[in-house]
Design an enzyme around this catalytic site. Structure first.
Site, PDB file in Angstrom:
ATOM      1  N   LYS A  53       0.802  -1.289   0.229  1.00  0.00           N
ATOM      2  CA  LYS A  53       0.117   0.379   0.112  1.00  0.00           C
ATOM      3  C   LYS A  53       0.810   1.033  -0.284  1.00  0.00           C
ATOM      4  O   LYS A  53       0.630   1.871  -0.814  1.00  0.00           O
ATOM      5  CB  LYS A  53      -1.153  -0.606   1.449  1.00  0.00           C
ATOM      6  N   GLN A  97      -4.661  -1.130   9.803  1.00  0.00           N
ATOM      7  CA  GLN A  97      -4.445  -2.783   9.188  1.00  0.00           C
ATOM      8  C   GLN A  97      -5.628  -4.049  10.358  1.00  0.00           C
ATOM      9  O   GLN A  97      -5.071  -3.616  11.553  1.00  0.00           O
ATOM     10  CB  GLN A  97      -3.544  -3.529   9.099  1.00  0.00           C
ATOM     11  N   ASP A 120     -10.719   2.865   3.985  1.00  0.00           N
ATOM     12  CA  ASP A 120     -11.665   1.121   4.236  1.00  0.00           C
ATOM     13  C   ASP A 120     -12.940   0.871   3.598  1.00  0.00           C
ATOM     14  O   ASP A 120     -13.643  -0.362   3.347  1.00  0.00           O
ATOM     15  CB  ASP A 120     -10.852   0.424   5.538  1.00  0.00           C
TER      16      ASP A 120
HETATM   17  N1  GUN Z   1      -6.516  -6.755   6.255  1.00  0.00           N
HETATM   18  C1  GUN Z   1      -7.600  -8.015   5.084  1.00  0.00           C
HETATM   19  N2  GUN Z   1      -7.825  -7.486   4.618  1.00  0.00           N
HETATM   20  C2  GUN Z   1      -7.479  -5.709   5.141  1.00  0.00           C
HETATM   21  C3  GUN Z   1      -8.346  -4.906   4.362  1.00  0.00           C
HETATM   22  O1  GUN Z   1      -9.252  -4.955   3.184  1.00  0.00           O
HETATM   23  N3  GUN Z   1      -8.334  -3.969   5.684  1.00  0.00           N
HETATM   24  C4  GUN Z   1      -7.590  -3.701   6.073  1.00  0.00           C
HETATM   25  N4  GUN Z   1      -7.805  -2.458   7.219  1.00  0.00           N
HETATM   26  N5  GUN Z   1      -7.333  -4.864   6.835  1.00  0.00           N
HETATM   27  C5  GUN Z   1      -7.232  -6.017   6.595  1.00  0.00           C
END
Ligand code: GUN
Length: 283
Positions: A53, A97, A120
């Site tokens: 990211k 996350q 998100d």
């Molecule tokens: N952990 C696994 N997939 C995701 C996601 O799409 N967003 C976040 N914040 N954590 C994750």
């Protein structure tokens, strides 16, 4: 029949190119979209995702910050960090996350994020907006899957979409998005008896179970579009999905590979959401 392979990597690049133009336009107005990712603990998979990211947002000319905290951080400390990010005008997107350590209430943390910076799409307000088909933020993985289907020329309206898996991150919002695009949607999950009876009815089959290779050619209607959300690493380091690719590709009409299918799209849509957030805040 051998399925068309849906090239998520190439489609993600096309999405990213479009976002790049929008970032340049914002920069001409003196605004640089900013994404802050909060990473708690040392989970290896999370560290890999967060690294990707960060690299992609930097490549796009965005401001990218990762706040890394040990798993011993208290819930209160984490909530205070989020309050500061909510108040920071140069932060347009906040992503915490997941998963978080067990002593931290995930719902409480997600609800503390300003819904206008919730790139998100996990805040209850944005979840509600998705249900009502109103503008908010759409969770990146299901949003990316809709883009994959559109770019691959797979029509959604009137089709029977079957979702395997009902997580808050993928399965539930995926069904809602497909419903908003006028598909007929069936949700299935780990307690659905005779799963095959449902999956073989799907024109569009979305598999997000977290179980390696649980969907095989026998579960698939000939010619169906199969989207594999899973990602697993075997003992040799090879990546595979929730779908047994070799058996599925002989039955499906189109299929996403792992890697190079859904994964790159999730990151591309995070960039899109962050850019969108900056555009909205610039209005
Ligand atoms: N952990 C696994 N997939 C995701 C996601 O799409 N967003 C976040 N914040 N954590 C994750």
């Amino acid at each position: 029949m051998t399925a068309t392979i849906i090239d998520g990597k190439a489609i993600a690049e096309q999405v990213i190119e479009k976002v790049k133009h929008r970032v340049t336009k914002l920069q001409q107005q003196g605004i640089t979209p900013g994404l802050t990712v909060v990473l708690v603990g040392e989970d290896a998979a999370s560290q890999t995702y967060v690294g990707s990211k960060e690299r992609t947002s930097k490549r796009l000319g965005m401001n990218s910050t990762v706040i890394q905290k040990p798993s011993s951080i208290s819930e209160q400390e984490l909530l205070e960090i989020i309050q500061e990010l909510n108040a920071a005008p140069d932060v347009h997107g906040i992503l915490v996350q997941l998963p978080l350590p067990k002593h931290i209430d995930e719902n409480k943390v997600l609800q503390s994020i300003d819904p206008q910076k919730d790139v998100d799409g996990f805040h209850p307000l944005n979840v509600g907006k998705l249900l009502l088909d109103q503008q908010g933020f759409i969770p990146c993985t299901p949003f990316g899957i809709i883009q994959l289907l559109d770019y691959a020329g797979i029509s959604i309206e009137g089709k029977h979409a079957v979702i395997v898996g009902r997580s808050n991150i993928v399965g539930k919002p995926m069904g809602q998005l497909l419903l908003n695009r006028h598909a007929t949607v069936t949700y299935t999950h780990s307690r659905t008896p005779n799963l095959k009876d449902f999956t073989t009815q799907a024109d569009i089959l979305i598999v997000a179970t977290g179980q390696p290779s649980m969907i095989t050619g026998e579960h698939i209607k000939p010619g169906a579009a199969v989207i594999d959300v899973g990602i697993h690493r075997d003992s040799d380091g090879r990546l595979s999905g929730d779908v047994a690719f070799d058996s599925a590709k002989d039955v499906a009409g189109a299929i996403t590979p792992v890697p190079g299918g859904v994964g790159p799209m999730t990151i591309a849509m995070l960039m899109e959401n962050t850019c969108l957030s900056a555009e909205r805040q610039a209005e």
